[in-house]
Enzyme design. Structure first.
Site, PDB file in Angstrom:
ATOM      1  N   THR A   8      -3.019 -12.569  -3.008  1.00 41.43           N
ATOM      2  CA  THR A   8      -3.476 -13.423  -1.911  1.00 41.43           C
ATOM      3  C   THR A   8      -2.669 -13.087  -0.657  1.00 41.43           C
ATOM      4  O   THR A   8      -1.521 -12.661  -0.728  1.00 41.43           O
ATOM      5  CB  THR A   8      -3.310 -14.915  -2.249  1.00 41.43           C
ATOM      6  OG1 THR A   8      -1.923 -15.278  -2.265  1.00 41.43           O
ATOM      7  CG2 THR A   8      -3.935 -15.239  -3.601  1.00 41.43           C
ATOM      8  N   GLY A   9      -3.305 -13.268   0.498  1.00 35.11           N
ATOM      9  CA  GLY A   9      -2.637 -12.931   1.752  1.00 35.11           C
ATOM     10  C   GLY A   9      -2.297 -11.455   1.831  1.00 35.11           C
ATOM     11  O   GLY A   9      -1.200 -11.075   2.239  1.00 35.11           O
ATOM     12  N   GLY A  13       1.477  -7.788   6.541  1.00 33.95           N
ATOM     13  CA  GLY A  13       2.828  -8.153   6.141  1.00 33.95           C
ATOM     14  C   GLY A  13       3.228  -7.675   4.762  1.00 33.95           C
ATOM     15  O   GLY A  13       2.860  -6.587   4.309  1.00 33.95           O
ATOM     16  N   ILE A  14       3.954  -8.518   4.067  1.00 25.60           N
ATOM     17  CA  ILE A  14       4.478  -8.165   2.755  1.00 25.60           C
ATOM     18  C   ILE A  14       3.353  -7.941   1.749  1.00 25.60           C
ATOM     19  O   ILE A  14       3.447  -7.074   0.883  1.00 25.60           O
ATOM     20  CB  ILE A  14       5.452  -9.260   2.270  1.00 25.60           C
ATOM     21  CG1 ILE A  14       6.691  -9.271   3.156  1.00 25.60           C
ATOM     22  CG2 ILE A  14       5.853  -9.042   0.818  1.00 25.60           C
ATOM     23  CD1 ILE A  14       7.607 -10.447   2.934  1.00 25.60           C
ATOM     24  N   GLY A  15       2.274  -8.721   1.861  1.00 25.90           N
ATOM     25  CA  GLY A  15       1.155  -8.552   0.939  1.00 25.90           C
ATOM     26  C   GLY A  15       0.554  -7.160   1.008  1.00 25.90           C
ATOM     27  O   GLY A  15       0.303  -6.520  -0.020  1.00 25.90           O
ATOM     28  N   SER A 172      11.048 -18.083  -0.585  1.00 22.86           N
ATOM     29  CA  SER A 172      11.804 -17.847   0.644  1.00 22.86           C
ATOM     30  C   SER A 172      13.247 -18.300   0.465  1.00 22.86           C
ATOM     31  O   SER A 172      13.539 -19.174  -0.355  1.00 22.86           O
ATOM     32  CB  SER A 172      11.160 -18.628   1.794  1.00 22.86           C
ATOM     33  OG  SER A 172      11.949 -18.596   2.958  1.00 22.86           O
ATOM     34  N   TYR A 194       7.299 -26.017   5.689  1.00 21.10           N
ATOM     35  CA  TYR A 194       7.372 -24.680   5.089  1.00 21.10           C
ATOM     36  C   TYR A 194       8.458 -24.637   4.016  1.00 21.10           C
ATOM     37  O   TYR A 194       8.227 -24.190   2.887  1.00 21.10           O
ATOM     38  CB  TYR A 194       7.662 -23.634   6.164  1.00 21.10           C
ATOM     39  CG  TYR A 194       7.760 -22.222   5.622  1.00 21.10           C
ATOM     40  CD1 TYR A 194       6.616 -21.484   5.333  1.00 21.10           C
ATOM     41  CD2 TYR A 194       9.002 -21.620   5.401  1.00 21.10           C
ATOM     42  CE1 TYR A 194       6.701 -20.189   4.833  1.00 21.10           C
ATOM     43  CE2 TYR A 194       9.095 -20.332   4.905  1.00 21.10           C
ATOM     44  CZ  TYR A 194       7.939 -19.627   4.628  1.00 21.10           C
ATOM     45  OH  TYR A 194       8.033 -18.350   4.118  1.00 21.10           O
TER      46      TYR A 194
END
Length: 342
Positions: A8-9, A13-15, A172, A194
């Protein structure tokens, strides 16, 4: 046999870095599915991956984890396409309207928490949350509950006879117990949604192991470290990031956290490393950090999470109750709205 991997995502970025790494370095045959909210960006990401890996099997799945109907619809579509799911990377996340608390920052500089403050952002990062069309807090829905519902919907593929599957949560260093409250799981009354959602994902991972390990489903948590992605780059003006770069490097040298200044592929190290491990060998209480040494070498370090079984169980039961409530609301919707899901 192809291993099926859902991320997902995955469009940036990191995905996206993880997807490229899986296709570049995995010795296993993969069928990779990118689950993304924005179809145009997902198609662009797929094109980038296929340019580098022309023979790869890369599929797309439109899904918005902040929307209950979108998650259910996507899961139904996924179940029609595939008969198994080996790895589910729960990576999609938002940090809306991040604010830098200047007063807390200068107060922290002259305290014993200065290194922790720079390494994790504790106390200096706040966000203004919103509410989704389903009536849920947006960060909670996107980062946690949408993923929980996705797992529940895909349970038949994840808990498949003779198969071991692994859930991998992108957490995180900003996941703090102090930001989380069982009486306010959606973080309606706080300013750190977050951090709360990421701490909740740490707790939920433990609970999922408790309830699903016997069915061959395991859950683990990674921390990619600090990296400049869409989540972080708007927190401060660009010139301040430049000024603070030496400070982050110093913190990196002190805490050994990965502050790789935009080298996103390095921050996907722990996510890829888990792909190479036996799920049953992983520590359910550990968060696997992507780290970079002073010499620039990447490595993985497990660190015990600040979580406990009792709190994780309370959270899990609360999410099950919320799931029951949102499903009941869907049943009560007009028939034409239900047809969009069915």
């Amino acid at each position: 046999m192809n291993r099926v991997v859902l991320v997902t995502g995955a469009n940036s970025g990191i995905g996206l870095a993880l997807c490229d790494r899986l296709l570049s370095q995995s010795s296993r045959s993969l069928r990779l599915c990118l689950a993304c909210r924005n179809t145009g960006r997902a198609e662009a990401a797929r094109s980038v991956l296929l340019t580098s890996h022309p023979a790869a099997q890369v599929d797309l799945l439109q899904m918005d984890t902040s929307s209950i109907s979108s998650v259910i619809r996507a899961a139904q579509e996924f179940r029609l396409r595939y008969d198994r799911l080996d790895y589910l990377y729960l990576n999609a996340g938002i940090m809306p309207n991040p604010q830098f608390d200047v007063r807390a920052f200068f107060k922290g500089i002259f305290s014993s928490k200065i290194i922790t403050m720079f390494a994790t952002g504790e106390g200096i990062l706040t966000q203004k949350d919103g509410v989704t069309s389903d009536g849920l807090q947006e960060v909670f829905a996107t980062n946690l509950f949408g993923h929980f519902l996705l797992i529940r919907e895909l349970e038949p593929l994840l808990c498949h006879a003779g198969q071991t599957s692994l859930l991998i949560w992108t957490s995180s260093s900003n996941a703090h117990r102090s930001a989380f409250n069982l009486e306010d799981v959606q973080h309606e009354r706080g300013t750190q949604p977050y951090s709360s959602s990421k701490y909740a994902s740490d707790l939920l991972s433990l609970a999922l192991n408790t309830h699903y390990n016997k069915q061959g489903l395991y859950s683990s948590v990674v921390c990619p470290g600090f990296v400049m992605t869409n989540l972080t780059h708007n927190i401060l003006p660009s010139f301040l990031w430049t000024l603070l770069r030496p400070v982050f490097f110093l913190v990196s040298s002190t805490t050994m956290d990965a502050t790789t200044d935009g080298c996103i592929i390095d921050n996907s190290t722990s996510s890829f490393w888990l792909f190479t491990q036996k799920p049953e060998s992983l520590d359910p209480y550990a968060k696997y950090h992507s780290l970079t040494s002073v010499r620039g070498n990447n490595y993985i370090q497990p660190r015990k999470m600040d979580i406990d079984l009792e709190t994780s169980e309370f959270l899990y039961e609360g999410l099950l109750q919320l799931e029951s409530e949102v499903r009941q609301k869907l049943k009560e919707q007009p028939k034409e709205d239900q047809d969009d899901i069915d």
